[in-house]
Design an enzyme around this catalytic site. Sequence first.
Site, mmCIF file in Angstrom:
data_model
loop_
_atom_site.group_PDB
_atom_site.id
_atom_site.type_symbol
_atom_site.label_atom_id
_atom_site.label_comp_id
_atom_site.label_asym_id
_atom_site.label_seq_id
_atom_site.Cartn_x
_atom_site.Cartn_y
_atom_site.Cartn_z
ATOM 1 C CB VAL A 64 -1.012 0.039 1.173
ATOM 2 C CG1 VAL A 64 -2.038 -1.072 1.063
ATOM 3 C CG2 VAL A 64 -0.308 0.035 2.522
ATOM 4 C CE1 TYR A 155 0.033 1.138 14.568
ATOM 5 C CE2 TYR A 155 -0.737 1.918 16.704
ATOM 6 C CZ TYR A 155 -0.905 1.129 15.585
ATOM 7 O OH TYR A 155 -2.037 0.339 15.466
ATOM 8 C CB SER A 158 0.870 6.573 11.272
ATOM 9 O OG SER A 158 0.583 5.521 12.168
HETATM 10 P P1 NAP Z 1 -1.531 -7.624 11.624
HETATM 11 O O1 NAP Z 1 -2.111 -8.935 12.034
HETATM 12 O O2 NAP Z 1 -0.070 -7.429 11.706
HETATM 13 O O3 NAP Z 1 -2.054 -7.292 10.155
HETATM 14 C C1 NAP Z 1 -1.561 -6.253 9.344
HETATM 15 C C2 NAP Z 1 -1.501 -6.776 7.931
HETATM 16 O O4 NAP Z 1 -1.069 -5.697 7.071
HETATM 17 C C3 NAP Z 1 -0.492 -7.910 7.759
HETATM 18 O O5 NAP Z 1 -1.020 -8.941 6.960
HETATM 19 C C4 NAP Z 1 0.673 -7.215 7.071
HETATM 20 O O6 NAP Z 1 1.476 -8.065 6.300
HETATM 21 C C5 NAP Z 1 -0.069 -6.230 6.198
HETATM 22 N N1 NAP Z 1 0.815 -5.198 5.700
HETATM 23 C C6 NAP Z 1 1.909 -4.662 6.310
HETATM 24 N N2 NAP Z 1 2.503 -3.752 5.517
HETATM 25 C C7 NAP Z 1 1.772 -3.715 4.376
HETATM 26 C C8 NAP Z 1 1.905 -2.983 3.169
HETATM 27 N N3 NAP Z 1 2.896 -2.112 2.987
HETATM 28 N N4 NAP Z 1 0.996 -3.194 2.181
HETATM 29 C C9 NAP Z 1 -0.005 -4.103 2.346
HETATM 30 N N5 NAP Z 1 -0.165 -4.833 3.474
HETATM 31 C C10 NAP Z 1 0.714 -4.639 4.473
HETATM 32 O O7 NAP Z 1 -2.167 -6.451 12.481
HETATM 33 P P2 NAP Z 1 -3.668 -6.197 12.958
HETATM 34 O O8 NAP Z 1 -3.637 -6.167 14.416
HETATM 35 O O9 NAP Z 1 -4.629 -7.066 12.249
HETATM 36 O O10 NAP Z 1 -3.811 -4.686 12.478
HETATM 37 C C11 NAP Z 1 -4.707 -4.266 11.472
HETATM 38 C C12 NAP Z 1 -4.879 -2.759 11.603
HETATM 39 O O11 NAP Z 1 -5.451 -2.461 12.876
HETATM 40 C C13 NAP Z 1 -3.565 -1.971 11.531
HETATM 41 O O12 NAP Z 1 -3.772 -0.764 10.811
HETATM 42 C C14 NAP Z 1 -3.274 -1.672 12.977
HETATM 43 O O13 NAP Z 1 -2.468 -0.520 13.113
HETATM 44 C C15 NAP Z 1 -4.658 -1.479 13.527
HETATM 45 N N6 NAP Z 1 -4.768 -1.634 14.963
HETATM 46 C C16 NAP Z 1 -4.474 -2.828 15.568
HETATM 47 C C17 NAP Z 1 -4.590 -2.926 16.938
HETATM 48 C C18 NAP Z 1 -4.292 -4.198 17.686
HETATM 49 O O14 NAP Z 1 -4.307 -4.181 18.913
HETATM 50 N N7 NAP Z 1 -4.050 -5.306 17.020
HETATM 51 C C19 NAP Z 1 -5.005 -1.812 17.698
HETATM 52 C C20 NAP Z 1 -5.291 -0.634 17.049
HETATM 53 C C21 NAP Z 1 -5.182 -0.551 15.674
HETATM 54 P P3 NAP Z 1 2.833 -8.647 6.995
HETATM 55 O O15 NAP Z 1 2.378 -9.476 8.152
HETATM 56 O O16 NAP Z 1 3.484 -9.419 5.904
HETATM 57 O O17 NAP Z 1 3.628 -7.433 7.430
#
Ligand code: NAP
Length: 247
Positions: A64, A155, A158
């Site tokens: 992305v 973070y 962002s």
């Molecule tokens: P996650 O399991 O690490 O999922 C993030 C996904 O995005 C992974 O599949 C990752 O691939 C992919 N990704 C990373 N860089 C990318 C790029 N440049 N282009 C396309 N895809 C990319 O994390 P999650 O917890 O599900 O997080 C999802 C969203 O929720 C994120 O925006 C995160 O900041 C937000 N969020 C999460 C939490 C939490 O507690 N988990 C809390 C607040 C907000 P790789 O694994 O190969 O890097």
Amino acid sequence: MERVRDKVVIITGASGGIGRETALAVAREGGHVALFDIDETNLKPLEEEIKNLGVQCKSYKVDVSNFEQVSNAVEQVINDFGKVDALTNIAGITRDNFLTKMPIEDWDRVIAVNLTGTFYCTKAVAPHMMERGSGCIVNISSVVGVYGNIGQTNYAASKAGVIGLTKTWAKEFAKKGMRVNAVAPGFIKTPMTDKVPEKVLDQMIGKTPMGRMGEPKEVANAILFLISDEASFITGHILHVDGGLVL
Ligand code: NAP
């Protein structure tokens, strides 16, 4: 009841904890899904699982933070599915450190994926939605974007930026029939938080009135609601899914 029947939804970060659950939630409610992720390994099995639910699904290898890849993939989705009804900007990364120890490249990469990636995907999809006179965008912010967090300068910046984008686009696109909202999760059990030391997670759970971490499905349900027509008069809203952490 099929709450998003025949809507075509792009999901970025589809291999991750929240992305995967969102893709499944959309498909279970009759939506067709375009899966975007930087890593294709887990996309194919998910694509098959979703097709077995009786909806269309296709995966696309997309970084992305690369506008050329994003705009090519969006064009491909429009060719493959005929339209895009909703975009969910879920891809995100962390590279945590104290400000004084944070390498410049970790600042740049987190901003490039979380903030610029959200901008690129929306920039690629918005003209199509404007032309159709309808569309819905759901961004993913974080509690950290609302109240900051030690060790997360990049973070937090962002995710605060994502709130600014959300409110601006809600105003900019309302007259085009488009809605733009964000979800701000608290601490959710995913591969992203697997990396956080247990001591830090315990502290966060201690500060959360509901006394636990969230499940990816609980975030997916909020995203699904915002995509659905049940949210037809909601735009510019930041929906907290955090067990009361930011009260
Ligand atoms: P996650 O399991 O690490 O999922 C993030 C996904 O995005 C992974 O599949 C990752 O691939 C992919 N990704 C990373 N860089 C990318 C790029 N440049 N282009 C396309 N895809 C990319 O994390 P999650 O917890 O599900 O997080 C999802 C969203 O929720 C994120 O925006 C995160 O900041 C937000 N969020 C999460 C939490 C939490 O507690 N988990 C809390 C607040 C907000 P790789 O694994 O190969 O890097």
